[in-house]
Design a protein around this motif. Structure first.
Motif, short mmCIF file in Angstrom:
data_model
loop_
_atom_site.label_atom_id
_atom_site.label_comp_id
_atom_site.label_asym_id
_atom_site.label_seq_id
_atom_site.Cartn_x
_atom_site.Cartn_y
_atom_site.Cartn_z
N LEU A 275 9.82 62.47 -95.02
CA LEU A 275 10.32 62.90 -96.54
C LEU A 275 9.40 62.16 -97.32
CD1 LEU A 275 12.53 63.73 -98.12
CD2 LEU A 275 13.71 61.55 -97.53
N GLU B 10 11.73 60.79 -89.70
CA GLU B 10 12.20 61.45 -90.85
C GLU B 10 11.83 61.05 -92.42
OE1 GLU B 10 16.40 62.47 -90.63
OE2 GLU B 10 15.94 64.21 -89.05
N VAL C 282 8.93 69.79 -91.02
CA VAL C 282 9.99 68.72 -91.22
C VAL C 282 11.32 69.00 -90.32
CG1 VAL C 282 11.41 67.00 -92.62
CG2 VAL C 282 8.76 67.82 -93.29
N VAL D 166 6.28 64.46 -97.92
CA VAL D 166 6.49 65.59 -98.65
C VAL D 166 6.75 65.26 -100.12
CG1 VAL D 166 8.30 67.35 -99.04
CG2 VAL D 166 7.70 66.82 -96.66
N SER D 167 7.47 64.19 -100.43
CA SER D 167 7.78 63.82 -101.86
C SER D 167 6.56 63.71 -102.53
CB SER D 167 8.76 62.76 -101.78
OG SER D 167 8.10 61.48 -101.15
N LEU E 290 15.44 66.37 -98.89
CA LEU E 290 14.43 67.18 -99.29
C LEU E 290 14.70 67.90 -100.64
CD1 LEU E 290 13.47 68.39 -95.92
CD2 LEU E 290 12.00 66.96 -97.40
N CYS E 291 15.77 68.50 -100.74
CA CYS E 291 16.26 69.61 -101.88
C CYS E 291 16.31 68.75 -103.11
CB CYS E 291 17.50 70.15 -101.82
SG CYS E 291 17.55 71.43 -100.72
N GLN F 14 6.27 73.25 -96.13
CA GLN F 14 6.37 72.19 -95.44
C GLN F 14 7.82 71.66 -94.79
OE1 GLN F 14 4.88 68.51 -97.27
NE2 GLN F 14 3.32 69.47 -98.44
N VAL F 15 8.75 72.34 -95.56
CA VAL F 15 10.15 72.05 -94.86
C VAL F 15 10.46 72.36 -93.54
CG1 VAL F 15 12.52 72.67 -95.41
CG2 VAL F 15 11.13 71.94 -97.41
N GLN G 220 14.30 66.06 -103.89
CA GLN G 220 12.77 65.96 -104.12
C GLN G 220 12.22 67.19 -104.71
OE1 GLN G 220 11.12 63.18 -104.04
NE2 GLN G 220 12.92 61.90 -103.40
N ILE H 150 6.82 74.09 -100.51
CA ILE H 150 8.10 73.92 -100.00
C ILE H 150 8.21 74.51 -98.93
CG2 ILE H 150 10.29 73.64 -100.74
CD1 ILE H 150 9.67 73.22 -103.45
#
Length: 357
Positions: free
Chosen positions: A169, A165, A196, A172-173, A311-312, A192-193, A314, A189
Motif C-alpha cells: 500500500l 499489505e 497487490v 502504491v501510494s 487503495l481507493c 498495480q492494484v 489513495q 492504478i
C-alpha cells in the motif's frame, strides 16, 4: 535410568508434532497433527475443526469416515463457534454402533474453546487399561493445547500478511502521488492494484457528475485501441456502489441481480467474482474501482475489501490532484491564448494606426 517405553516415545514425538514450529501455515500443521493422532490413539479415522481468531474455519478429515460418523461430525460443526472455556468434559463419546464410538476432544487456547477433534475408535480401544491411562491423559492435554499452537501460527501469519499489505500500500501510494497525468495515472492504478490484490484485472470508472454516468476506458484486446464505455449509475454493481458509497463483495456475479455484463461481453472477458469499492475524496464519490477474479480461484473476503478501500482512498486523492493539475494547465493555456490574442490585437492596432494617418 529406566528404558523409555514405546508409548513415551510416541508421546514425545506427538508433542513435537503438535508444536507450531516449522510449519508455514495452520492447515499444514493441523493436517500433520491429525494424521499422527489417528495413528497414535489408534483410530480408524479422524476429523479436526479449528476456528481462528479472525473467525476463519479450517476443517480437515483423515481416513475413511463412514456416512454415520460424517453426519454426526457435520451436525456438531454446524453449531460450533469459538467461545469462552466452559466446564465441558475433557473427552466426550458418541455411540455409533455396538463396536464403534466417536470420541470428541476440544481444542483450547488460553481461556477459549477454539476447535474440536473427532476420532472414530473401536469400543475395545476405548476400554484402556489403568496402566495406559496416564499416557492417554497426556495425549488429551497435548490435543487440547493444539488450539493454542494453531492460534499462535494463525496470528503470526496474519501479522505477516498485514505487513506485506501495508508495504505494498505504501509503495502504491508513493507511486500514485508522483503521477499527475490523469490517463497515465489511471493506467498505473489498473496495473498495480491487481498485483497487490492477487486478481486478474482491475477496472477504474470515474463518475461524470453531469450525466450521472460511470466512464470506463479500456484497451481492446484485439485492436489495442482505447475504448470508452459509459454506464448509468442506476445499472450494475459498480453503479450501485457509486450511488450508495458502500463497497461490495460478489463472489458469484451470475447470482446477483445487479450484475450488468454488457462491458464484459464487449471486451471478451469472463467475470466470475467482483470486489468493488467507492473512490472517495472527502464526502464525494469520484468513481469506483473493481477488482475481478482472484488468480488463486478463492473467493474475495472482508480483508480484501478493506485493502481495496484503502487503495481507493489513495487513488481518489491522486485522481483529484491529477484533475486539478489538468484544470490548472487548461486555465493557464486559456490565459496564454487570451494574452496572445490581446498582444496580437494591440500589435495590429499599433501597426494599423500610423498607416491610416
Amino acid at each position: 535410568m529406566p528404558p523409555i517405553s514405546t508409548e513415551q516415545r510416541q508421546l514425545h514425538t506427538l508433542g513435537q508434532l503438535l508444536s507450531a514450529g516449522g510449519y508455514q501455515d495452520v492447515p499444514a500443521m493441523l493436517r500433520a497433527s491429525l494424521e499422527r493422532l489417528v495413528t497414535f490413539w489408534p483410530a480408524q479415522a479422524g476429523a479436526l475443526l479449528y476456528q481462528s481468531p479472525s473467525n476463519e474455519q479450517i476443517a480437515i478429515e483423515y481416513g475413511g469416515l463412514d456416512a454415520d460418523a460424517a453426519r454426526m461430525i457435520g451436525e456438531v460443526r454446524e453449531v460450533f463457534a469459538r467461545r469462552d472455556e466452559s466446564s465441558d468434559p475433557a473427552i466426550g463419546y458418541y455411540a455409533l454402533d455396538d463396536d464403534r464410538q466417536l470420541m470428541e476432544i476440544s481444542l483450547r487456547s488460553a481461556n477459549q474453546t477454539v476447535g474440536l477433534l473427532h476420532l472414530l475408535v473401536r469400543e475395545r480401544d476405548v476400554e484402556r487399561s489403568e496402566a495406559a491411562q496416564p499416557g492417554e491423559d497426556m495425549a488429551v492435554l497435548l490435543v487440547r493445547a493444539l488450539g493454542g499452537e494453531a492460534d499462535k501460527l494463525a496470528m503470526l501469519r496474519h501479522a505477516e500478511h498485514d505487513l506485506r499489505e501495508l508495504h505494498l500500500l505504501y509503495q502504491v501510494s508513493q507511486s500514485l502521488a508522483t503521477n499527475l497525468d490523469l490517463p497515465s495515472l489511471l493506467e498505473e492504478i489498473r496495473r498495480q492494484v491487481p498485483e497487490v490484490m492477487g486478481a486478474e484485472r482491475c477496472s477504474i470508472m470515474l463518475l461524470d457528475e453531469g450525466s450521472h454516468e460511470l466512464v470506463l476506458h479500456t484497451n481492446d484486446t484485439h485492436s489495442g485501441e482505447t475504448r470508452e464505455f459509459r454506464i448509468p449509475t442506476d445499472r450494475g454493481i459498480a453503479g450501485w456502489v457509486a450511488t450508495n458509497g458502500i463497497g461490495q463483495i460478489v463472489n458469484d456475479v451470475e447470482s446477483d441481480p445487479r450484475w450488468f455484463d454488457g462491458v464484459a461481453r464487449d471486451i471478451d472477458f469472463v467475470t466470475r467474482s467482483i470486489l468493488c469499492a467507492p473512490m472517495r475524496h472527502g464526502e464525494r464519490v469520484v468513481g469506483v474501482a473493481q477488482v475481478l477474479n482472484k488468480r488463486s480461484g478463492e473467493p474475495f473476503n472482508d480483508q480484501d475489501l478493506r485493502l481495496l478501500t484503502a487503495l481507493c482512498s489513495q487513488a481518489a486523492i491522486a485522481v483529484e490532484n491529477a484533475r486539478l493539475v489538468r484544470s490548472l494547465k487548461e486555465e493557464r493555456d486559456r490565459l496564454l491564448a487570451k494574452e496572445a490574442e490581446v498582444r496580437s490585437a494591440i500589435a495590429r492596432d499599433l501597426h494599423d494606426g500610423p498607416t491610416q494617418s
